[in-house]
Enzyme design. Structure first.
Site, PDB file in Angstrom:
ATOM      1  N   CYS A 104       0.837  -1.205   0.000  1.00 55.44           N
ATOM      2  CA  CYS A 104       0.000   0.000   0.000  1.00 55.44           C
ATOM      3  C   CYS A 104       0.870   1.253   0.000  1.00 55.44           C
ATOM      4  CB  CYS A 104      -0.921   0.016   1.219  1.00 55.44           C
ATOM      5  SG  CYS A 104      -2.121  -1.336   1.284  1.00 55.44           S
ATOM      6  N   ASP A 506      28.953  22.835  21.005  1.00 53.36           N
ATOM      7  CA  ASP A 506      29.176  24.225  20.657  1.00 53.36           C
ATOM      8  C   ASP A 506      29.314  25.023  21.957  1.00 53.36           C
ATOM      9  OD1 ASP A 506      29.271  26.553  19.024  1.00 53.36           O
ATOM     10  OD2 ASP A 506      27.185  26.938  19.554  1.00 53.36           O
ATOM     11  N   ASP A 690      23.591  24.725  18.829  1.00 50.15           N
ATOM     12  CA  ASP A 690      22.518  25.707  18.849  1.00 50.15           C
ATOM     13  C   ASP A 690      22.832  26.740  17.771  1.00 50.15           C
ATOM     14  OD1 ASP A 690      20.349  27.287  20.726  1.00 50.15           O
ATOM     15  OD2 ASP A 690      21.814  28.635  19.835  1.00 50.15           O
ATOM     16  N   ASP A 694      25.360  25.815  13.464  1.00 43.75           N
ATOM     17  CA  ASP A 694      25.492  24.393  13.778  1.00 43.75           C
ATOM     18  C   ASP A 694      24.619  23.504  12.908  1.00 43.75           C
ATOM     19  OD1 ASP A 694      27.262  24.948  15.884  1.00 43.75           O
ATOM     20  OD2 ASP A 694      25.593  25.401  17.211  1.00 43.75           O
TER      21      ASP A 694
END
Length: 810
Positions: A104, A506, A690, A694
């Site tokens: 399907c 970071d 963040d 990044d």
């Protein structure tokens, strides 16, 4: 019923007098209605006839649905609430009724891929969910939905009502079948006790025959109604020439019921109606437990959706009016009484209060909110009535982003789950061959025991536990992580997280709080201190980098900077008063300023032909970072810092956090190169970051975590999102991921050991069919309940004193 009297498309009986057919594979195939005929012709004419060879289940029967109903989904006010748009690209999550197998999903994907403008389509047959992406200018959503419906599948744009309705309908149906099987099993077992006692102590033949007939009558609805899913599943598998786990189950049930019915009317031989009813009941019980775990995993996104109120009080001339949340627009002002939820994201413009953001962020303590503070849609106003200026609505809100990430995870299946399914399919073939061999051996040794031994082999080796071993553990651990504040957004993230050997973090906004302040500004040119700070603030107005927050509170009117562009890992460039101006690293600023001996640390402001200022910014270190590093090292991981900031700032933060390895002045491509280098050395990298800088490395690392307050691009690229601003969740998540892998291995080991132990015992005739049913079901339930232990996985964060945070300098 022979095949000719069944609709080739949907499998339903062809009504008397209906003579519809479609030429498929060179043969006329019967159809039950014009809808199935049209769907079959649609599939054939699209060149997708292979669907009928690969499918494991008949297609759903097309419903009558007016074509103009789909046009509603093209209306802008509807798409604003349901469709995520990024530039020319749009995406939507669908719930597809009627998807029953991989064929399907193959059919839907192949057909939609042929539609002009479709960029990507992914269908998960296990959950019936699909993710559809298309180019807005090249395709319309109504056309794509109509195309899916023409195949015989009813598409629903994913929302709360749809998921709850489907879950409730599935649960009600399962409970009804479970009730019928349970009541039938109790009745038949009572009759069986009498028959067993009569076999030892004697019983009147008429009474014995009566108990057999009553047992057969009670067992019949149990088999045909409660056991219908197993019989239908086996029939679909056989038609598709695929050996699923329902095949040995159905064979065992039909053999036991058929032989028992024959012996009942013959008046001799053993009957196994008790084994039939017990087998059906215990199988249904195991599947109900698995279904409940699956629904509980989906309840997180449902609970988040329920947080948004239906209506809001919008401020208008002369007072307020109650309007649906869908009618709110950015720039509106709303009044939020105490005890109600904030309808959308906004900024407090009047009043002071506290907000309960626990379900969104995991923080149980109410968060103080003052004028100018941001509020999250869906959080609860637990203080006083306030006024809020609307900043984001619809799919742009934080709540919608979280739900979208969860839905993305639910449309994917982890590789280990796909591998377990493949092995389960192969195991079924081995079970059937073993049953044939056992039957042949017992016919030669003791024909009277051949049937009972063969039946016990089929029942005791059902691979239900093998198929449940992996998804049950993944479902439970994902739910536990979500409660702890980590949202897993990709299916394979847990396995990758458990195998990580190195963590790269970071600095700004990850190790630090991301709330920097300007501590010094040393003019170097013709502009004064205040003018330099205002010039830097003008450039930072359009930046989402955490350091930009240090300049958001600069007082007074700011000069207008035009043509501002971001150079990831370097700084910002724009035009101020007709002259090119740069703000960033020493190397970046020096490209437009004359040569000059200056310290490498700090952030520099320069304009074409002139140095303007050296600015220092400080950003507090997150509480408990050193503890996080120690916890990660205790888990055997190596930690390093990779930052685009200047070396002195990076070294200071690394020292305060207790991290030995650190790299500074890294551009996005440098971070990518570092990850690739570690991969070549055989390491598995976890990236925690963040911001926009990044995003590329978050997407490239084997597993990645984005801070929940970071840029949306970073969150989209990551495998998980940390919704609480506390890195101590990371080592707890890694420990839970490792525990999840251990439990998956336990489950798989138990399932394999159980089957290979039980098989010879059943083959030797040492396990009767009723005991085989108990053993098989107990094995499945053990796997599910073992996995459920992960739901209590510890992701709590130890309390720390906020004042203990160190200070980092940029």
């Amino acid at each position: 019923m022979n095949a000719a009297s069944q609709c080739f498309h949907c499998g339903e009986p062809v009504p008397a007098g209906v003579e519809l057919a479609v030429l498929l594979g060179g043969e006329p195939r019967p159809m039950c209605c014009a809808g199935c005929k049209a769907a079959a012709e649609f599939i054939r004419d699209a060149g997708l006839g292979d669907y009928y060879r690969f499918r494991e289940a008949p297609a759903p029967r097309p419903e009558e649905f007016p074509d103009d109903a789909w046009v509603t989904y093209d209306r802008p006010e509807v798409q604003e609430r349901l469709v995520v748009s990024q530039g020319d690209q749009s995406s939507v999550n669908l719930l597809l009724e009627g998807v029953r197998c991989s064929a399907c999903s193959w059919l839907i994907e192949r057909r939609l891929e042929r539609e002009p403008g479709v960029a990507n389509v992914a269908v998960n047959p296990a959950t019936g969910r699909a993710q559809l992406e298309w180019r807005t200018q090249a395709a319309r959503l109504s056309v794509l939905l109509r195309t899916v419906h023409a195949l015989g599948y009813r598409p629903h744009v994913l929302g709360l009502a749809d998921t709850l309705e489907v879950s409730l309908r599935e649960r009600r149906q399962a409970l009804k079948r479970l009730a019928v099987a349970g009541l039938g099993m109790m009745q038949v077992m009572m009759f069986a006790v009498a028959l067993y006692a009569g076999a030892f102590e004697g019983m009147d033949p008429v009474l014995r025959q009566y108990l057999r007939l009553v047992s057969m009558i009670v067992a019949t609805p149990v088999l045909l109604y409660a056991g219908r899913p197993f019989l239908q599943g086996a029939w679909r598998n056989l038609r598709a020439r695929h050996l699923g786990m329902d095949v040995p189950v159905a064979v065992a049930l039909l053999l036991a019921y058929g032989a028992s019915t024959w012996n009942t009317f013959a008046g001799s031989g053993e009957v196994y109606f008790d084994s039939v009813t017990m087998f059906v009941f215990l199988l249904l019980l195991g599947r109900f437990a698995e279904m409940s775990a699956r629904h509980q995993a989906g309840s997180t996104s449902d609970a988040l959706l329920r947080m948004q109120p239906v209506s809001a009080s919008r401020v208008v001339a002369g007072g307020t009016e109650r309007v649906p949340v869908a009618e709110l627009r950015a720039g509106d002002t709303v009044v939020v009484p105490a005890g109600e939820s904030f309808p959308v994201d906004g900024v407090l413009t009047e009043g002071e209060t506290t907000a309960d953001e626990s379900l969104l962020t995991g923080e149980s303590a109410p968060v103080p909110k003052r004028r100018g503070d941001a509020v999250i849609g869906g959080s609860t106003n637990t203080g006083r009535p306030v006024r809020t200026w609307v900043t984001a609505v619809g799919h742009d809100t934080v709540l919608a982003s979280i739900v979208r990430l969860l839905e993305r995870a639910q449309t994917e299946r982890p590789a280990i789950a796909r591998l377990a399914d493949r092995w389960a399919s192969r195991f079924v073939g081995g079970v059937l061959l073993a049953a044939i061999a056992v039957a042949g051996a017992w016919v030669l040794v003791d024909p009277s025991r051949a049937f009972e031994a063969t039946l016990a082999v089929l029942v005791v080796t059902c691979p239900c536990a093998l198929s449940l071993a992996t998804p049950a553990a993944i479902t439970a651990s994902t739910a536990a992580l979500a409660r702890g504040g980590l949202l897993v957004t990709r299916a394979d993230a847990l396995e990758s997280l458990a195998r990580a050997t190195r963590v790269i973090v970071d600095k700004t906004g990850t190790l630090t709080l991301g709330h920097p302040v300007v501590v010094s500004c040393a003019p170097l040119g013709s502009l004064g201190r205040e003018e330099c700070i205002k010039a830097a603030a003008a450039l930072e107005q359009s930046s989402s980098h955490p350091l930009a927050m240090a300049f958001r509170s600069v007082a007074g009117p700011l000069p207008e900077a035009t043509g501002v562009s971001l150079h990831p890992g370097a700084g910002l460039e724009g035009v101020l008063d007709g002259r090119s101006i740069r703000f960033g690293s020493h190397e970046f600023a020096a490209a437009i300023a004359p040569p000059r001996e200056l310290p490498d640390s700090g952030i520099y402001l320069a304009r074409e032909g002139e140095w303007l200022a050296r600015i220092e910014v400080r950003d507090p270190l997150r509480a408990g970072v050193a503890e996080v590093v120690r916890s990660l090292e205790a888990l055997g991981l190596r930690v390093e810092v990779a930052s685009g900031d200047e070396p002195g700032s990076v070294a200071a933060v690394a020292a305060a956090a207790g991290i030995v390895e650190h790299r500074a002045r890294l551009k996005p491509e440098d971070k990518l190169a570092r990850v690739r280098e570690l991969e070549r050395r055989g390491e598995s990298v976890l990236m925690v970051g963040d911001g926009v800088n990044d995003a590329p490395v978050l997407a490239a690392a084997q597993v990645s975590i984005a801070m929940g307050a970071g840029a949306s691009l970073a969150q989209t690229s990551a495998d998980a999102v940390l919704m609480v601003q506390d890195l101590r969740v990371v080592p707890a998540a890694i420990a839970l991921a490792r525990r999840t892998l251990a439990i998956m291995r336990q489950n798989l080991g138990w399932a394999v050991a159980y089957n290979f132990t039980a098989l010879p015992l059943a083959a030797l005739g040492l396990i009767p069919p009723w005991a085989a049913a108990i053993g098989m079901s107990a094995s499945s339930l053990l796997v599910v309940f073992n996995a459920m232990r992960l739901r209590g996985g510890e992701t709590a964060r130890p309390s720390t004193t906020p004042g203990s945070a160190a200070v980092a300098t940029a």
